[in-house]
Motif scaffolding. Structure first.
Motif, PDB file in Angstrom:
ATOM      1  N   ILE A  80      12.015  81.152  60.995  1.00 56.58           N
ATOM      2  CA  ILE A  80      12.483  79.810  61.388  1.00 56.58           C
ATOM      3  C   ILE A  80      12.789  78.977  60.152  1.00 56.58           C
ATOM      4  N   LYS A  81      11.941  79.098  59.131  1.00 54.00           N
ATOM      5  CA  LYS A  81      12.184  78.334  57.904  1.00 54.00           C
ATOM      6  C   LYS A  81      13.485  78.760  57.248  1.00 54.00           C
ATOM      7  N   GLY A  84      16.164  78.969  61.099  1.00 49.33           N
ATOM      8  CA  GLY A  84      16.093  78.027  62.208  1.00 49.33           C
ATOM      9  C   GLY A  84      15.747  78.733  63.508  1.00 49.33           C
ATOM     10  N   VAL A  85      15.566  77.945  64.576  1.00 46.41           N
ATOM     11  CA  VAL A  85      15.277  78.485  65.899  1.00 46.41           C
ATOM     12  C   VAL A  85      16.598  78.813  66.580  1.00 46.41           C
ATOM     13  N   ARG A 109       7.551  80.177  69.359  1.00 44.38           N
ATOM     14  CA  ARG A 109       8.578  79.483  68.584  1.00 44.38           C
ATOM     15  C   ARG A 109       8.125  78.061  68.237  1.00 44.38           C
ATOM     16  N   SER A 113       7.549  76.842  64.471  1.00 41.99           N
ATOM     17  CA  SER A 113       8.250  75.663  63.939  1.00 41.99           C
ATOM     18  C   SER A 113       7.273  74.730  63.237  1.00 41.99           C
ATOM     19  N   LYS A 118       8.754  72.063  60.526  1.00 41.78           N
ATOM     20  CA  LYS A 118       9.866  71.424  61.215  1.00 41.78           C
ATOM     21  C   LYS A 118       9.341  70.218  61.985  1.00 41.78           C
ATOM     22  N   ILE A 121      12.734  70.432  67.623  1.00 44.82           N
ATOM     23  CA  ILE A 121      13.118  71.746  68.132  1.00 44.82           C
ATOM     24  C   ILE A 121      14.042  71.555  69.328  1.00 44.82           C
TER      25      ILE A 121
END
Length: 344
Positions: A80-81, A84-85, A109, A113, A118, A121
């Motif tokens: 994710i970093k 991304g999602v 997820r 995140s 993050k 989302i």
């Protein structure tokens, strides 16, 4: 006849279509820039702050589920970093706290995140939710098999990628990639057992490959026994047996001369220029070792055995076989009472 009502200001601001044109005058280009998930109705797709989302306290996966292990969340967070999602989570509006949302699907997820620091989302608002939706999603989400993962690694390596690059791209460890890459070139008997589903554990495959390098025939014979359960315990016993070393049975027929070791020994006696072959006694088997272990348990008063070769649907359940009726069924490990460990 009454006068027509005035047009709404936003309608009056739209320019009329020009003849032969495509009528794009009132279209906002920003609408073309929405993520791929915007195929869902715009009103159902929102970018939500993480701090207004809560996990479902009644979700079917327990906190000790393997998918929630810290290392698993770290792997997801790493991807994710970096990327991304890619798939929005599903949430519903909280009935008790206006402005807050409860996760229907996507807890990993969500946690990933947070791990990746993050703050928001993408989420699909789905208030038409029933608890069974989560169960169905978890059961049907089987993911890639180990063989499929190996094939994907082979494709990436063929394109010029290094194992370390693949590990970083996928958010997996180097050891994970190396273990699965080894599945691309397996000895025939191990490949057959793996492809048929008798072996599902990548670690077991690698242990058998190591044993096969020094004892190919013994490993092939062991795998040829279809009744042999291939588990971590049985493979460990096999490797220990092979490492202990064993003398060949003197009655074994040599494939090159069709004679046993005992016959060759007797022929060599009396010939001065040929020293007789030293006879060896067959090594006694270790009475403490079990070649094939059967774990017997009691479930609801019935005697059953634990099936070690059938993959369970979750981490806290397993497959069992009723010793009387022969029925195979899945049940919670907590419901099984250990009765005995016997040799099959």
């Amino acid at each position: 006849m009454s006068a027509k009502p005035d047009k709404k200001p936003q309608e009056a601001a739209v320019a009329p279509k020009k003849p032969g044109g495509m009528g794009l005058g009132g279209m906002k280009l920003s609408g073309l820039l929405k993520p791929q998930a915007a195929t869902v109705a715009d009103s159902a797709l929102k970018e939500l702050p993480l701090d207004v989302i809560d996990e479902d306290a009644d979700q079917p996966r327990l906190e000790d589920n393997p998918g929630f292990r810290p290392e698993m969340i770290a792997e997801i967070g790493g991807t994710i970093k970096a990327r991304g999602v890619k798939q929005p989570i599903s949430v519903r509006e909280s009935p008790d706290a206006p402005g807050r949302y409860i996760i229907n699907d996507g807890a990993r997820r969500f946690r990933g995140s947070k791990w990746a620091d993050k703050t928001t989302i993408w989420a699909i608002i789905d208030n038409d939710f029933v608890p069974d939706d989560q169960v169905v999603a978890n059961i049907q989400r089987e993911g890639h098999t180990a063989r499929e993962i190996a094939k994907l690694i082979g494709q990436r390596m063929a394109s010029g990628m290094k194992k370390g690059e693949i590990a970083k791209r996928w958010g997996k460890s180097n050891a994970y990639i190396t273990q699965h890459a080894a599945l691309l070139d397996l000895p025939a008997p191990i490949a057959q057992a793996f492809d048929s589903g008798r072996i599902a554990d990548v670690t077991l495959v690698n242990e058998l490959v190591t044993a096969h390098k020094s004892n190919p025939q013994e490993v092939a014979d062991w795998l040829a026994d279809e009744s042999q359960e291939i588990t971590r315990g049985s493979v460990k016993l096999l490797r220990e047996f092979l490492q202990d070393g064993k003398e060949r049975d003197p009655n074994t027929v040599d494939a090159f001369n069709d004679k046993t070791d005992a016959e060759l020994d007797s022929e060599g006696e009396g010939e001065g220029d040929v020293p007789p072959k030293k006879k060896t006694e067959p090594k006694e088997e270790d009475p403490t070792k079990i070649k094939k272990a059967i774990v017997q348990v009691e479930i609801n008063g019935d005697l059953c055995r634990l099936i070690l070769t059938k993959r369970p649907s979750d981490g806290d359940v397993a497959w069992f076989k009723n010793e009387v009726s022969g029925e195979e069924f899945e049940a919670s490990l907590a419901s099984a009472k250990l009765v005995a460990l016997v040799e099959g």
